[in-house]
Every structure is written in structure tokens, then in C-alpha cells.
Write a protein that holds these residues in place. Structure first.
Motif, PDB file in Angstrom:
ATOM      1  N   VAL A   1       0.837  -1.205   0.000  1.00 33.75           N
ATOM      2  CA  VAL A   1       0.000   0.000   0.000  1.00 33.75           C
ATOM      3  C   VAL A   1       0.873   1.256   0.000  1.00 33.75           C
ATOM      4  CG1 VAL A   1      -1.715   1.315   1.310  1.00 33.75           C
ATOM      5  CG2 VAL A   1      -1.920  -1.177   1.119  1.00 33.75           C
ATOM      6  N   ARG A   2       1.972   1.249   0.724  1.00 35.24           N
ATOM      7  CA  ARG A   2       2.846   2.418   0.761  1.00 35.24           C
ATOM      8  C   ARG A   2       3.583   2.625  -0.573  1.00 35.24           C
ATOM      9  NH1 ARG A   2       0.596   4.862   4.208  1.00 35.24           N
ATOM     10  NH2 ARG A   2       0.962   4.700   6.441  1.00 35.24           N
ATOM     11  N   GLN A   3       3.861   1.520  -1.282  1.00 36.17           N
ATOM     12  CA  GLN A   3       4.724   1.623  -2.456  1.00 36.17           C
ATOM     13  C   GLN A   3       4.007   1.401  -3.789  1.00 36.17           C
ATOM     14  OE1 GLN A   3       7.796  -1.253  -1.547  1.00 36.17           O
ATOM     15  NE2 GLN A   3       8.265  -0.256   0.404  1.00 36.17           N
TER      16      GLN A   3
ATOM     17  N   ALA B   1     -15.301   7.055  -4.332  1.00 35.12           N
ATOM     18  CA  ALA B   1     -14.959   8.229  -3.522  1.00 35.12           C
ATOM     19  C   ALA B   1     -13.462   8.288  -3.272  1.00 35.12           C
ATOM     20  CB  ALA B   1     -15.702   8.186  -2.195  1.00 35.12           C
ATOM     21  N   ARG B   2     -12.909   9.478  -3.338  1.00 32.19           N
ATOM     22  CA  ARG B   2     -11.471   9.661  -3.100  1.00 32.19           C
ATOM     23  C   ARG B   2     -11.234   9.838  -1.600  1.00 32.19           C
ATOM     24  NH1 ARG B   2      -7.523  14.025  -6.008  1.00 32.19           N
ATOM     25  NH2 ARG B   2      -5.540  13.035  -5.454  1.00 32.19           N
ATOM     26  N   THR B   3     -11.422   8.740  -0.901  1.00 34.18           N
ATOM     27  CA  THR B   3     -11.270   8.708   0.552  1.00 34.18           C
ATOM     28  C   THR B   3     -10.457   7.472   0.924  1.00 34.18           C
ATOM     29  OG1 THR B   3     -13.410   7.560   0.672  1.00 34.18           O
ATOM     30  CG2 THR B   3     -13.417   9.933   1.081  1.00 34.18           C
ATOM     31  N   GLY B   4     -10.062   7.379   2.184  1.00 33.14           N
ATOM     32  CA  GLY B   4      -9.315   6.216   2.621  1.00 33.14           C
ATOM     33  C   GLY B   4      -8.867   6.350   4.060  1.00 33.14           C
ATOM     34  N   TYR B   5      -8.178   5.308   4.522  1.00 32.79           N
ATOM     35  CA  TYR B   5      -7.826   5.190   5.938  1.00 32.79           C
ATOM     36  C   TYR B   5      -6.378   4.735   6.080  1.00 32.79           C
ATOM     37  CZ  TYR B   5      -8.961   3.867  10.853  1.00 32.79           C
ATOM     38  OH  TYR B   5      -9.023   3.755  12.225  1.00 32.79           O
ATOM     39  N   THR B   6      -5.537   5.136   5.118  1.00 35.82           N
ATOM     40  CA  THR B   6      -4.169   4.619   5.087  1.00 35.82           C
ATOM     41  C   THR B   6      -3.096   5.696   5.012  1.00 35.82           C
ATOM     42  OG1 THR B   6      -4.162   4.467   2.661  1.00 35.82           O
ATOM     43  CG2 THR B   6      -4.949   2.530   3.887  1.00 35.82           C
ATOM     44  N   GLY B   7      -3.478   6.949   4.744  1.00 40.49           N
ATOM     45  CA  GLY B   7      -2.485   7.989   4.527  1.00 40.49           C
ATOM     46  C   GLY B   7      -1.940   7.983   3.115  1.00 40.49           C
ATOM     47  N   GLU B   8      -2.533   7.185   2.238  1.00 43.36           N
ATOM     48  CA  GLU B   8      -2.155   7.157   0.823  1.00 43.36           C
ATOM     49  C   GLU B   8      -3.343   7.604  -0.013  1.00 43.36           C
ATOM     50  OE1 GLU B   8       0.903   6.524  -0.301  1.00 43.36           O
ATOM     51  OE2 GLU B   8       1.623   6.074   1.724  1.00 43.36           O
ATOM     52  N   ASP B   9      -3.067   7.951  -1.274  1.00 51.38           N
ATOM     53  CA  ASP B   9      -4.150   8.292  -2.189  1.00 51.38           C
ATOM     54  C   ASP B   9      -4.886   7.015  -2.581  1.00 51.38           C
ATOM     55  OD1 ASP B   9      -5.808   9.848  -3.732  1.00 51.38           O
ATOM     56  OD2 ASP B   9      -4.221  10.614  -5.048  1.00 51.38           O
ATOM     57  N   GLY B  10      -6.036   7.192  -3.190  1.00 54.21           N
ATOM     58  CA  GLY B  10      -6.796   6.031  -3.630  1.00 54.21           C
ATOM     59  C   GLY B  10      -8.283   6.295  -3.591  1.00 54.21           C
TER      60      GLY B  10
ATOM     61  N   ARG C   1       2.998   9.998   5.603  1.00 54.12           N
ATOM     62  CA  ARG C   1       1.944  10.442   4.699  1.00 54.12           C
ATOM     63  C   ARG C   1       2.464  10.348   3.258  1.00 54.12           C
ATOM     64  NH1 ARG C   1      -2.598  13.425   5.633  1.00 54.12           N
ATOM     65  NH2 ARG C   1      -2.706  11.977   7.385  1.00 54.12           N
ATOM     66  N   ASN C   2       1.671   9.743   2.407  1.00 57.03           N
ATOM     67  CA  ASN C   2       2.055   9.567   0.994  1.00 57.03           C
ATOM     68  C   ASN C   2       3.428   8.914   0.855  1.00 57.03           C
ATOM     69  OD1 ASN C   2      -0.355  10.694  -0.007  1.00 57.03           O
ATOM     70  ND2 ASN C   2       0.451  12.758   0.204  1.00 57.03           N
ATOM     71  N   GLY C   3       3.656   7.881   1.676  1.00 58.07           N
ATOM     72  CA  GLY C   3       4.878   7.097   1.579  1.00 58.07           C
ATOM     73  C   GLY C   3       6.104   7.726   2.203  1.00 58.07           C
ATOM     74  N   LYS C   4       6.000   8.927   2.725  1.00 53.96           N
ATOM     75  CA  LYS C   4       7.159   9.624   3.280  1.00 53.96           C
ATOM     76  C   LYS C   4       7.079   9.723   4.799  1.00 53.96           C
ATOM     77  CE  LYS C   4       8.274  12.452  -0.761  1.00 53.96           C
ATOM     78  NZ  LYS C   4       7.398  11.745  -1.690  1.00 53.96           N
ATOM     79  N   ILE C   5       8.208   9.471   5.467  1.00 59.06           N
ATOM     80  CA  ILE C   5       8.283   9.582   6.920  1.00 59.06           C
ATOM     81  C   ILE C   5       8.329  11.062   7.296  1.00 59.06           C
ATOM     82  CG2 ILE C   5       9.670   9.094   8.959  1.00 59.06           C
ATOM     83  CD1 ILE C   5      10.692   6.585   7.478  1.00 59.06           C
ATOM     84  N   ILE C   6       7.409  11.477   8.164  1.00 58.06           N
ATOM     85  CA  ILE C   6       7.313  12.875   8.576  1.00 58.06           C
ATOM     86  C   ILE C   6       7.809  13.048  10.010  1.00 58.06           C
ATOM     87  CG2 ILE C   6       5.729  14.802   8.984  1.00 58.06           C
ATOM     88  CD1 ILE C   6       3.944  13.593   6.789  1.00 58.06           C
ATOM     89  N   ALA C   7       7.440  12.097  10.869  1.00 57.99           N
ATOM     90  CA  ALA C   7       7.779  12.210  12.301  1.00 57.99           C
ATOM     91  C   ALA C   7       9.258  11.955  12.546  1.00 57.99           C
ATOM     92  CB  ALA C   7       6.952  11.214  13.098  1.00 57.99           C
TER      93      ALA C   7
END
Length: 364
Positions: free
Chosen positions: A43-45, A190-199, A358-364
Motif C-alpha cells: 500500500v505504501r509503495q 470516492a477519493r477517501t481512505g484510511y491509510t495515509g495514501e491516495d486512492g 503520509r504519501n509514503g514519506k516519513i514525517i515524524a
């Protein structure tokens, strides 16, 4: 005497695909089809898909539909003016506790849809019917168990969906985030989701979902279970009902103050008085463990402001460290050192701003 678990329309396919099944809110659901870690990374990649047909779509129709929802929900549905636009909100009890968190879609002033969580669906519907009857709203609530729901998530999710269903691209290519469009009479994308990725999240007739699932799989979309869904949503800093909030906890201490609309002083939504009187002396923060170990929900946390408790915790497959969310005394800030009790030892951690990823990138 045990109650038989409910099955989604995709249940036979999950068994065929070799899924490990678990009881999730009374539903027999796939936790993983093999490697939960590989499903998470897919899902991330690339692109993964989840059966979320256990969630309930409820159509809310009638002349009073909008005023009913303005009374029922803490967020204000009058913000929605474009057909297909969606809004995230909590549905509260009179004490300000969260009965459920949900998504509501606007189609027209007398046509709406609410999507509620699986484990709370029966309770939610009963509460909605009670409010409608008690306040005399002219609305019809229709639970749509004739529909199934599949989430297709990841950086390549949208392109792979369009390759699988080319006829849907024209209606969905330009969809903004948190907006849906009907591509057929009873098929909502719908352009929604629960993963932090697009879809997309696709709601379609239950009779069509098996062919849809198989076609996506044939096009390289990986089947994913609830295990990956949980680590993905945690990395994305998204709450889970029953962990970050429930009927005993209000949104102000669950990181959900942004979902409460108090702008319209005349809108007397259920729970408003309790929220306005509540002292938000606690807050929800992200936590990153600084040593080896795995954080889990209900572990104790020490901060400079006092003790708190983890609401969720897991190993982050993307970051390679343990992350979690904790409800702690107000005042804790990103970068603050804290401690987490794991197996009788207090291990160092720090407060971090969410989301973690978010969107495959580490933010924290």
C-alpha cells in the motif's frame, strides 16, 4: 451460546485467497493473506485493496434530511454544497461521548449517505432512528446491506483502478479529495481512505464485488487484511473507534476538536452543551519509542505534565520503530521527552507531531 459471525459478500474469496480470518466486531474478516508486512509495504509503495463491506452505508433521505443531520452530528453538514462532497464527523451522545465517527456524503438537500463503523452499526442505526422519532424529523433511514465496499489504496491505486475499470476514469479522474461520484446507478467511487495514501473507496452492489475484486487482483492490486490496515492508519495518525475514542470520551481529548463546528451558535447538535462545558485538560499526541520494544494500547505513559496512557501502539513497518498515540495531560509538545512502561520497565520515548507517515514519506 456463541453467536455466528457475519460474512461479507467476499468471504468465500478471502478463504480461497488463503486469508487468516479473525472475529472483528462480530464479522469474520481477513487479518492477513500471508505477510502482513508485505501487505503494508504494498500500500505504501504500489497498490493494495481491503474488503470494508462490514461497514454500513445508511441512506438518509427526506425533506428534513439536512436539519436532521445538523442535529445529529458535531460537524456541520451545511458546509457541503457540491454533490458528492463528504465530511468526517463524530456522532455524540448528550454527555459529549463519541457514539461513532463516520463519513457523511451530500448528494442533494434531501439525499445523503452516512458510512458508519462495523462494530457500532446496529447501535448507530438505532440511535439515528431514535433521534429521528424523538424530534419528529421527516426522514427515511435505509441501511444498505445490498452494497459492498472495497478500499483501493496506494500511490498506484487510482491508475490501477482505471486500468481495471476504464469506463470509470472520466467520472473520477478529476475528483478532489473527500469527494465521490456515481459511475453507475449504485456504484459510488470516492477519493477517501484510511491509510495515509491516495486512492479510492468503491461502494458497489454486493452482486458485483467478487468480479471487481478478482479483476483488481489480476491487475496487480494486492489483497490486504485488517492487520496492515491498522498499521497504515496508525502511521497516518488516524483514530480507531474503541481505542482513541468511545462513548466515555469526548472529541476534545481525542484529537478531534477540528471535527466539531461551533460556528453556527443556533445549531443545537446533540452533545454541544456538554462539550462547551467540558474542560479539555487532556490531549491526544503521537509517541515514538527511542529504544527497542513495541508499544501497545493501555500502557502507561509519563510526561512532564503527569501520567497518561497509550490508546494505540505498534511497530511501524515504514519507520522501523514502535509508534503510538497517547492521551496525556495538556501541555505536551512535539519533541518533549516522555517514558512508556513496557513489561515493568520505563523506556524513553518522545512526543511527535502526527501523522508519522503520509504519501509514503516519513514525517515524524
Amino acid at each position: 451460546m456463541s453467536t455466528a459471525l457475519k460474512h461479507t459478500p467476499l468471504h468465500p474469496v478471502h478463504i480461497e485467497f488463503g486469508a487468516k480470518m479473525v472475529d472483528f466486531g462480530g464479522w469474520d474478516m481477513p487479518v492477513a493473506y500471508g505477510s502482513q508486512l508485505e501487505e503494508h509495504h504494498a500500500v505504501r509503495q504500489d497498490a493494495g485493496m481491503f474488503d470494508v463491506s462490514h461497514m454500513l452505508n445508511i441512506d438518509v433521505n427526506g425533506p428534513d434530511a439536512e436539519v436532521f443531520l445538523k442535529r445529529l452530528l458535531a460537524n456541520d453538514v451545511s458546509k457541503l454544497a457540491v454533490p458528492g462532497k463528504a465530511l468526517y464527523s463524530c456522532m455524540l451522545n448528550p454527555e459529549g461521548g463519541v457514539i461513532d465517527d463516520l463519513i457523511v456524503y451530500f448528494f442533494s438537500s434531501d439525499q445523503w449517505r452516512v458510512v458508519v463503523n462495523a462494530g457500532t452499526a446496529d447501535k448507530d442505526l438505532a440511535w439515528m432512528q431514535h433521534v429521528a422519532q424523538a424530534d419528529g424529523f421527516d426522514v427515511v433511514l435505509t441501511p444498505r446491506r445490498d452494497l459492498a465496499m472495497v478500499a483501493v489504496q496506494g500511490p498506484n491505486a487510482r491508475s490501477k483502478l482505471w486500468e481495471t475499470r476504464p469506463g470509470w476514469e472520466a467520472e473520477t479522474h478529476a475528483l478532489p479529495v473527500f469527494t465521490g461520484a456515481f459511475v453507475d446507478d449504485d456504484t459510488l467511487v470516492a477519493r477517501t481512505g484510511y491509510t495515509g495514501e491516495d486512492g479510492f473507496e468503491v461502494v458497489l452492489p454486493a452482486t458485483q464485488v467478487e468480479a471487481f475484486w478478482r479483476d483488481l487482483a489480476a491487475n496487480g492490486v494486492r489483497a490486504c487484511g485488517l492487520g496492515a490496515r491498522d498499521t497504515l492508519r496508525l502511521e497516518a495518525g488516524m483514530n480507531l473507534y474503541g481505542q482513541e475514542m468511545d462513548e466515555s470520551v469526548n472529541p476534545l481529548v481525542s484529537g478531534l476538536a477540528w471535527t466539531i463546528s461551533l460556528k453556527d451558535t443556533e445549531r443545537a447538535f446533540i452533545g454541544r452543551e456538554a462539550l462547551e462545558a467540558a474542560a479539555a485538560d487532556r490531549t491526544l499526541v503521537g509517541v515514538k519509542l527511542l529504544e527497542r520494544g513495541v508499544m501497545r494500547g493501555h500502557m502507561k505513559v509519563r510526561t512532564g505534565q503527569g501520567e497518561g496512557e497509550l490508546t494505540s501502539g505498534s511497530m511501524s513497518p515504514t519507520m522501523g520503530v514502535s509508534i503510538g498515540m497517547a492521551r496525556v495531560p495538556k501541555g505536551a509538545q512535539p519533541g518533549d521527552p516522555i517514558q512508556v512502561e513496557i513489561r515493568g520497565k520505563w523506556l524513553p520515548a518522545e512526543v511527535v507531531k502526527m501523522p508519522f507517515v503520509r504519501n509514503g514519506k516519513i514525517i515524524a
